[in-house]
Write a protein that holds these residues in place. Structure first.
Motif, PDB file in Angstrom:
ATOM      1  N   ALA A  95      90.406  61.969  57.072  1.00 51.16           N
ATOM      2  CA  ALA A  95      89.055  62.103  57.636  1.00 51.16           C
ATOM      3  C   ALA A  95      88.193  60.841  56.855  1.00 51.16           C
ATOM      4  N   ALA A  96      88.801  60.533  55.763  1.00 49.92           N
ATOM      5  CA  ALA A  96      87.843  59.573  54.826  1.00 49.92           C
ATOM      6  C   ALA A  96      88.310  58.152  55.690  1.00 49.92           C
ATOM      7  N   SER A  97      89.470  58.054  56.427  1.00 49.40           N
ATOM      8  CA  SER A  97      89.615  56.821  56.877  1.00 49.40           C
ATOM      9  C   SER A  97      89.226  56.672  58.185  1.00 49.40           C
ATOM     10  N   ALA A  98      88.512  57.620  58.748  1.00 49.84           N
ATOM     11  CA  ALA A  98      88.434  57.778  60.349  1.00 49.84           C
ATOM     12  C   ALA A  98      87.410  56.439  60.732  1.00 49.84           C
ATOM     13  N   ALA A  99      86.716  55.835  59.792  1.00 50.66           N
ATOM     14  CA  ALA A  99      85.772  54.664  60.245  1.00 50.66           C
ATOM     15  C   ALA A  99      86.488  53.331  60.081  1.00 50.66           C
ATOM     16  N   GLY A 100      87.549  53.510  59.469  1.00 48.14           N
ATOM     17  CA  GLY A 100      88.354  52.447  59.237  1.00 48.14           C
ATOM     18  C   GLY A 100      89.074  51.996  60.211  1.00 48.14           C
ATOM     19  N   PRO A 101      90.089  51.096  60.225  1.00 42.16           N
ATOM     20  CA  PRO A 101      90.902  50.282  61.408  1.00 42.16           C
ATOM     21  C   PRO A 101      91.931  51.361  61.880  1.00 42.16           C
ATOM     22  N   ALA A 102      92.272  51.171  63.000  1.00 46.03           N
ATOM     23  CA  ALA A 102      93.507  52.027  63.761  1.00 46.03           C
ATOM     24  C   ALA A 102      94.754  52.244  62.836  1.00 46.03           C
ATOM     25  N   LEU A 103      95.386  53.132  62.700  1.00 49.83           N
ATOM     26  CA  LEU A 103      96.593  53.144  61.455  1.00 49.83           C
ATOM     27  C   LEU A 103      97.757  52.548  62.346  1.00 49.83           C
ATOM     28  N   ARG A 104      98.534  51.729  61.623  1.00 46.58           N
ATOM     29  CA  ARG A 104      99.790  51.320  62.003  1.00 46.58           C
ATOM     30  C   ARG A 104     100.949  51.983  61.424  1.00 46.58           C
ATOM     31  N   LEU A 105     100.573  52.710  60.415  1.00 49.03           N
ATOM     32  CA  LEU A 105     101.622  53.535  59.779  1.00 49.03           C
ATOM     33  C   LEU A 105     100.955  54.611  58.981  1.00 49.03           C
ATOM     34  N   LEU A 106     101.804  55.885  59.397  1.00 50.28           N
ATOM     35  CA  LEU A 106     101.342  57.162  58.499  1.00 50.28           C
ATOM     36  C   LEU A 106     102.919  57.532  58.242  1.00 50.28           C
ATOM     37  N   HIS A 107     102.932  57.846  57.042  1.00 49.23           N
ATOM     38  CA  HIS A 107     104.112  58.402  56.279  1.00 49.23           C
ATOM     39  C   HIS A 107     104.032  59.443  55.174  1.00 49.23           C
ATOM     40  N   VAL A 108     104.609  60.415  55.641  1.00 46.84           N
ATOM     41  CA  VAL A 108     104.468  61.708  54.673  1.00 46.84           C
ATOM     42  C   VAL A 108     105.571  62.317  54.543  1.00 46.84           C
ATOM     43  N   ALA A 109     106.112  62.731  53.279  1.00 42.53           N
ATOM     44  CA  ALA A 109     107.362  63.479  52.897  1.00 42.53           C
ATOM     45  C   ALA A 109     106.937  64.619  51.897  1.00 42.53           C
ATOM     46  N   CYS A 110     107.292  65.709  52.335  1.00 41.00           N
ATOM     47  CA  CYS A 110     106.765  66.763  51.334  1.00 41.00           C
ATOM     48  C   CYS A 110     107.789  67.912  51.397  1.00 41.00           C
ATOM     49  N   ARG A 111     107.785  69.200  50.773  1.00 37.93           N
ATOM     50  CA  ARG A 111     108.155  70.322  51.007  1.00 37.93           C
ATOM     51  C   ARG A 111     107.455  71.366  51.639  1.00 37.93           C
TER      52      ARG A 111
END
Length: 488
Positions: A95-111
């Motif tokens: 949400a905070a980056s919504a006004a930023g550029p399009a994403l080239r990478l989203l990387h999430v690792a959790c339990r």
């Protein structure tokens, strides 16, 4: 220039550190007064600094440096929450980056996958053309060891259609995965689905076939349950890995440009029913049940390497799988590279069965030019071989088998014992064409000067040392490790 070091509350030992001359030059103005000249750098340089930090969390913490740095992290084209991370932070970061550029990478690792379904839908619309998505919901180790008992993950997870992503890797912690019924993954070239429960009626094959994945080249489905049948028809698929699809009853693959296929432990305790049409296949790992009456392979003139299940070389241990492996070798007698993993007892009195088994298997594939043998001496046998077994017939190996075109040999987990040396000597005795032999020594094993004396004239010997205490295992996957595999 010296700066005091202490806690933010004023504590600390009052020590001081000297700034390097380069930093001092950047920090002091013309009047010698300390200024924030780093913040005066252009945005693109500051972005290049932030993107090199370990995570989005670390980048966001730079906001405390000055007002100039506030919100810079939200302008980055990458969002990274490596293991272990709080999945609840991903939604606000998007949400905070919504006004930023399009994403080239989203990387999430959790339990925990709390909120993941919502932010994955958001990410699907935010990824730039050719973007990458990695999401790993890792089950705890004690539960991962008994995946069949996992009942705590029972909710349904709706997978969005990633229309712009080029690479999607999802390890979902055994949620019930609901596939998108519509939409085209128009730029997807690589897809990995791991640790998922699939509805028996779901059309996974339809989703990954050419009409909806028109440029898909690499596909891995690993440790999935609930899949009765799978039919993949793809004009672009080059690498396919199917690993432990528990409950699979029928498999159909029609992929004219497929080059590598790995099928492992999918047809558990049942006769396999499969039809594989892949005329350009070069690498086949079939570590599964096999019956030529129920498994159909199209003509594969380009097949170069064949790998089977680990083969017990003595006793009637899991005889059905041993028989299936032999039938598989008989089905591809002209393969040029053979990869054998052999389980045998450490009892030296039974070592003759190892040699007999290798030479018997090689006689089934007389076209082998490169042989890879992994010795695994961890087999425990309670029931001996039958009297009709090939290794009990006391054959004279040096005259019964010839390996006229065998040119290269790799032996892994080599102990250097008298029997190991006898095995190598027997190989050279049956083939004068061996040009190269590579031997990887087991942990703490020592090479013997006799090795070089066993070779033919002109043979190139290469000795490698395995410094780990773990017996050598060939790679179990056609795919590279995921970015978070070191956290397993």
């Amino acid at each position: 220039m010296f700066l005091p070091v202490g806690n933010h509350d004023g504590g600390g030992d009052g020590a001081a550190v000297e700034l390097p001359a380069e930093i001092e030059e950047l920090s002091l103005g013309s009047t010698g007064v300390l200024e924030d000249r780093l913040s005066a750098l252009p945005d693109d340089i500051l972005h290049s600094i932030l993107i090199r930090l370990s995570s989005t969390t670390a980048a966001a913490r730079t906001s405390v440096l000055s007002r100039r740095w506030r919100g810079l992290w939200a302008q980055l084209p990458e969002i990274r929450f490596p293991f272990p991370s709080d999945p609840a932070a991903v939604g606000p970061a998007l949400a905070a980056s919504a006004a930023g550029p399009a994403l080239r990478l989203l990387h999430v690792a959790c339990r925990d996958d709390a909120g993941a379904e919502a932010w994955l839908r958001t990410a699907a619309g935010r990824l730039v053309a050719g973007g990458e998505l990695y999401f790993y919901n890792r089950t705890p180790g004690e539960e991962r060891a008994n995946v069949g008992a996992l009942s705590w993950q029972c909710h349904t997870f709706q997978l969005p259609c990633f229309e712009t992503a080029a690479r999607v890797w999802l390890r979902l912690g055994f949620v019930d995965l609901e596939l998108p019924l519509a939409g085209v993954f128009s730029r997807l070239t690589e897809l990995r689905l791991e640790h998922v429960n699939l509805d028996c009626e779901s059309e996974l094959g339809d989703m990954v076939s050419s009409p909806r994945c028109p440029v898909l080249r690499e596909l891995c489905i690993s440790i999935a349950r609930g899949l009765d049948s799978l039919c993949i028809i793809s004009e672009t698929l080059e690498r396919l890995e199917l690993d432990m699809l528990n409950g699979l009853k029928e498999l159909t693959i029609n992929a004219p440009v497929l080059r590598a296929l790995n099928v492992h432990a999918c047809f558990t305790r049942r006769k396999p029913v499969a039809a594989i049409y892949a005329s350009r296949l070069e690498l086949l790992w079939w570590s599964d049940a096999f019956d030529p009456n129920f498994v159909v392979f199209s003509e594969m003139a380009n097949l170069q390497q064949l790998t089977t299940f680990p083969i017990p070389v003595y006793g009637r241990f899991n005889f059905r799988l041993l028989q299936d492996s032999v039938m598989l070798l008989q089905h591809f007698p002209v393969v040029s590279q053979l990869d054998l993993k052999l389980n045998y007892e450490r009892d030296l009195n039974k070592y003759k069965y190892l040699m007999a088994s290798v030479f018997h298997l090689l006689s089934i594939c007389p076209g082998v030019r490169k042989l890879k043998v992994t010795l695994r001496d961890n087999l425990k046998v309670d029931t001996p071989c039958t009297s009709i077994c090939a290794c009990c017939q006391q054959l004279n190996w040096s005259t019964s088998y010839t390996l006229d075109i065998l040119e290269e040999v790799e032996i892994h987990n080599f102990r250097g014992s008298e029997h190991d040396l006898a095995f190598v000597g027997m190989l050279f005795g049956m083939s004068t064409a061996i040009k190269k032999m590579t031997i990887t020594l087991r942990h703490l094993a020592s090479p013997s000067e006799l090795l070089h004396s066993l070779g033919n004239l002109g043979t190139c010997f290469e000795i490698k040392y395995d410094t780990s205490e773990v017996s050598y295992e060939p790679p179990s996957s056609l795919f590279p490790e995921t970015p978070d595999d070191q956290c397993d």
